[in-house]
Enzyme design. Structure first.
Site, PDB file in Angstrom:
ATOM      1  N   LYS A 193       5.103  -0.364 -10.813  1.00  0.00           N
ATOM      2  CA  LYS A 193       4.371   0.145 -11.970  1.00  0.00           C
ATOM      3  C   LYS A 193       4.322   1.658 -11.913  1.00  0.00           C
ATOM      4  CE  LYS A 193      -0.011   0.859 -14.189  1.00  0.00           C
ATOM      5  NZ  LYS A 193       0.421   2.258 -14.376  1.00  0.00           N
ATOM      6  N   GLU A 268      -2.230   6.025  -0.161  1.00  0.00           N
ATOM      7  CA  GLU A 268      -2.188   7.482   0.030  1.00  0.00           C
ATOM      8  C   GLU A 268      -3.059   8.051  -1.074  1.00  0.00           C
ATOM      9  OE1 GLU A 268      -1.747  11.063  -0.724  1.00  0.00           O
ATOM     10  OE2 GLU A 268       0.364  10.697  -1.207  1.00  0.00           O
ATOM     11  N   CYS A 304      -2.309  16.072  -4.129  1.00  0.00           N
ATOM     12  CA  CYS A 304      -3.398  15.671  -3.244  1.00  0.00           C
ATOM     13  C   CYS A 304      -3.401  16.453  -1.931  1.00  0.00           C
ATOM     14  CB  CYS A 304      -3.311  14.174  -2.958  1.00  0.00           C
ATOM     15  SG  CYS A 304      -1.679  13.604  -2.488  1.00  0.00           S
ATOM     16  N   GLU A 403     -12.509  16.741  -4.838  1.00  0.00           N
ATOM     17  CA  GLU A 403     -11.113  16.981  -5.195  1.00  0.00           C
ATOM     18  C   GLU A 403     -11.038  17.292  -6.685  1.00  0.00           C
ATOM     19  OE1 GLU A 403      -6.747  15.061  -4.387  1.00  0.00           O
ATOM     20  OE2 GLU A 403      -8.330  13.701  -5.045  1.00  0.00           O
TER      21      GLU A 403
END
Length: 503
Positions: A193, A268, A304, A403
């Site tokens: 996906k 991750e 990230c 973040e």
């Protein structure tokens, strides 16, 4: 004149996106489509199918049938090796086309994807080449008997089964390769996906994989947003493993969903990675340029592992900030096909509003040095935010802990090595870090103390043969190297007596 990317769309020859199920391309069974809008212009770029729950079921069933048939899972090592190498070469041959598709998907400029390894096609090709080398080395052990009569004690590594691979939008080449290459090398079958914000690039990479000769059903593609497509996939009872790169919130949702069937999970997730800049850094200006560059150039901080916290020793604090300001001021935006453009917009309006909200919070918590604005003029329809630097940041503040996933750097002062390590580790994340120091002993000593998965010394790089992943809430497992391919296998023990004597 307002920026447009439509001429590039025509020259690239963007195709209407479809599902790929059991070796056939076709529309979704529900007839719904997703319209992708370019983040730099707001223009409609193209449409692709939104898979239904039935489509996901069909994809998983095709993958299960292919796995059980052994067409790929039991294929000889030489067959898998040659196909993966052939595919790596096809990626290299079509690199220019793929970079152009990425620019239409997520607006990463060609100047960046052509020169920065981790966002380029060459990285993906290298990952497939690397994992092809593991296919004929997935051995077990033959162990001496521990007790009883004459017998063999053996272990084997076997493919884990049907894998759901769920991709983010920001680095489609590398992240696609880090999931698909080890899964195929191990003999798994896959339901893939892609992100709804970066689909066309991935579909073309799948077309090339089919061209390389991958058997039908071995890889299947379902497209559309996380709800309903991703949700259906992670909750599917016939998925053996989920491999996901993306937000911490979704990662936690996947762990919860995996409990019902004890699916294997590789995650991750996010990061709030620090750059530790000591006064004895070989070049403070270069350290500043490297740090602010990772936050503002290319992906505009939407990575990230980007060092979004700069921990800087007080002796060079002002020098670092001045150099970072100079670098930030030089960053250019606009048409991703323009060789002079260095950075991209935020991926969508929701992320734009989120980043602007963090910037407003930062103004209350620290000193805004530069940036934090939306450029107007030709760029007014894009999701652009100028490079933003906050100084005198408390490490406990919102902008130092959350973040942000945008072009925002928080600069935190420190005095001693011990304080720097403490501040660096004072976060829920642990994905990456950088250490800038001319003292090799200090650099190594600090690297060992940092609770993060990948540490760069006086720079940062991702290599296809090194494991990549995070400590703490930055994820589970590793991608890259032997640890990656082991994550797509199960270890089986076999006992075999060599005589008729019973134990």
């Amino acid at each position: 004149m307002t920026l447009t990317v439509q001429p590039h769309r025509e020259s690239v020859g963007l195709k209407t996106g479809q599902l790929y199920l059991d070796g056939q391309w076709g529309p979704g069974s529900g007839g719904e489509t997703w319209t992708h809008r370019h983040p730099a212009t707001g223009e409609a770029i193209g449409e692709f199918a939104i898979a239904t729950a039935g489509d996901v079921d069909a994809a998983v069933a095709a993958a299960r049938k292919a796995f059980e048939s052994g067409t790929w899972s039991n294929a000889r090592a030489g067959v898998r090796i040659k196909l993966l190498h052939r595919y790596a070469e096809l990626l290299r041959e079509h690199a220019e086309e793929l970079r152009a598709l990425q620019a239409l998907d997520n607006s990463v400029p060609l100047s960046f994807s052509s020169n920065i390894y981790a966002t380029g096609v060459e990285a993906a090709a290298d990952v497939f080449d690397h994992h092809a080398g593991w296919v004929d080395k997935l051995g077990g052990q033959t162990l001496p008997p521990y007790q009883g009569g004459d017998h063999l004690a053996m272990t084997f590594r076997e493919p884990i089964g049907v894998v759901a691979a769920i991709l983010p939008w920001n680095a489609p080449f590398l992240l696609y390769a880090q999931k698909i290459a080890p899964a195929l090398a191990a003999g798994c079958t896959v339901v893939l996906k892609p992100s709804e914000y970066c689909t066309f690039t991935v579909l073309r990479m799948v077309e090339l994989l089919v061209e390389a000769g991958l058997p039908a059903g071995t890889l299947n593609v379902v497209t559309g947003p996380g709800d309903p497509v991703g949700e259906t996939l992670i909750n599917h009872r016939d998925i053996d493993k989920v491999s996901f790169t993306g937000s911490r919130a979704v990662g936690k949702r996947i762990v919860e969903a995996s409990a019902g069937t004890l699916k294997r999970v590789s995650l991750e997730l996010g990061g709030k990675s620090p750059a530790l800049v000591f006064a004895d850094a070989p070049n403070v200006g270069l350290a500043a340029a490297t740090t602010i560059g990772a936050v503002t150039m290319g992906l505009s901080g939407q990575a990230c592992v980007a060092n979004t916290r700069a921990l800087v020793q007080r002796e060079v604090y002002d020098e670092f900030i001045a150099a970072a300001q100079g670098m930030a001021a030089a960053v250019t935006y606009g048409d991703p096909f323009d060789p002079g453009v260095m950075s991209c917009p935020l991926i969508n309006e929701k992320q734009l509003e989120r980043v602007l909200g963090f910037i407003e919070t930062g103004k209350k918590e620290a000193r805004l040095v530069s940036g934090g604005e939306r450029p107007g003029g030709d760029l007014e329809n894009g999701n652009f935010v100028t490079p933003t630097i906050f100084a005198d940041v408390e490490n406990s503040s919102t902008i130092a802990q959350e973040e942000i996933f945008g072009p925002v750097l928080a600069v935190v002062p420190f005095d001693t090595e011990e304080e720097a390590v403490r501040l660096a580790n004072d976060t829920e994340y642990g994905l990456g870090a950088s250490v800038f120091s001319a003292d090799a002993q200090r650099a190594f000593r600090v690297s060992r103390k940092l609770r993060a998965g990948t540490i760069g010394v006086n720079g940062f790089q991702i290599e296809p043969h090194l494991p990549f992943g995070g400590f703490k809430q930055s994820g589970l497992g590793r991608e890259g190297g032997d640890s990656s391919i082991e994550a797509y296998t199960e270890l089986k023990s076999v006992y075999m007596p060599l005589t008729d004597e019973m134990m």
